[in-house]
Design an enzyme around this catalytic site. Sequence first.
Site, PDB file in Angstrom:
ATOM      1  N   SER A   1       0.864  -1.178   0.000  1.00  0.00           N
ATOM      2  CA  SER A   1       0.000   0.000   0.000  1.00  0.00           C
ATOM      3  C   SER A   1       0.897   1.223   0.000  1.00  0.00           C
ATOM      4  CB  SER A   1      -0.879   0.007   1.246  1.00  0.00           C
ATOM      5  OG  SER A   1      -1.565   1.239   1.394  1.00  0.00           O
TER       6      SER A   1
ATOM      7  N   TYR B   1      -3.447  -0.577  10.256  1.00  0.00           N
ATOM      8  CA  TYR B   1      -3.218  -0.833   8.833  1.00  0.00           C
ATOM      9  C   TYR B   1      -1.794  -0.447   8.434  1.00  0.00           C
ATOM     10  CZ  TYR B   1      -4.107  -0.798   3.783  1.00  0.00           C
ATOM     11  OH  TYR B   1      -4.061  -1.032   2.428  1.00  0.00           O
TER      12      TYR B   1
END
Length: 248
Positions: A140, A153
């Site tokens: 990501s 996250y």
Amino acid sequence: MKRTAIVTGASSGIGRECAVALSGAGWNVVLTARRESALRETGSLCPSPDTCMVLAGDVTDEEFVKRLFRETISRFGRLDLLFNNAGVNSPAIPFEDITLEDFQNVMSVNLVGPFLCAREAVRAFKKQTPMGGRIINNGSLSAHTPRPMSSPYTASKHGMTGLSKCIALDGRAFDITCTQIDIGNAATPLTARMEKGVLQPDGHRMPESTFDVAHVASSIVYLAGLPPDVSVPHFTIMASKAPFAGRG
């Protein structure tokens, strides 16, 4: 012999798009996620559904992961690609309000699951002839720069970077490569909220640009098709106007 790929999180979004693209490129594709009905829908979208195998389960379950790889080899004879795509997020809440349960769930799905799958892939890659294979881990932009209120996250994706580097290093002698693909704002149902505004580091909300997820799929097909003597450690694909450089 046709090449074989396992795609985790193949029930929707990026996983579904990439599985369909790999099938269209001539791969055998094993589809896995928790929702069997959604996986079967993905399979029906594949250009060659007869070369797709559906196996529903949880990638954080060690016994399921072992069965996933065992049945893949039994059906198709070998494994050439693992796309570690399955992942979850957590609510954007202040750091002090994050529960241990939420933190551990994100770490389990986003990091422990990819570890378990990669471990079984490496075992398979080393045993087969010709030896080797490719792992692509879904990172990501948050593997580099966090969004506000995203500790679970962001921590999991920073962990994915370390895992990817170790897989590449330890697999080098065995023709095993590992790529981390860092995706920013690919248009899926999960990113629809970005059109309404996303919290920025200065506290205001701003709509963010997205891009067609089909470009992620074509990137995965490209990376998967590279010969074993070519390695791409890091691959970033993002909306050109997405805030990343300078974010924070």
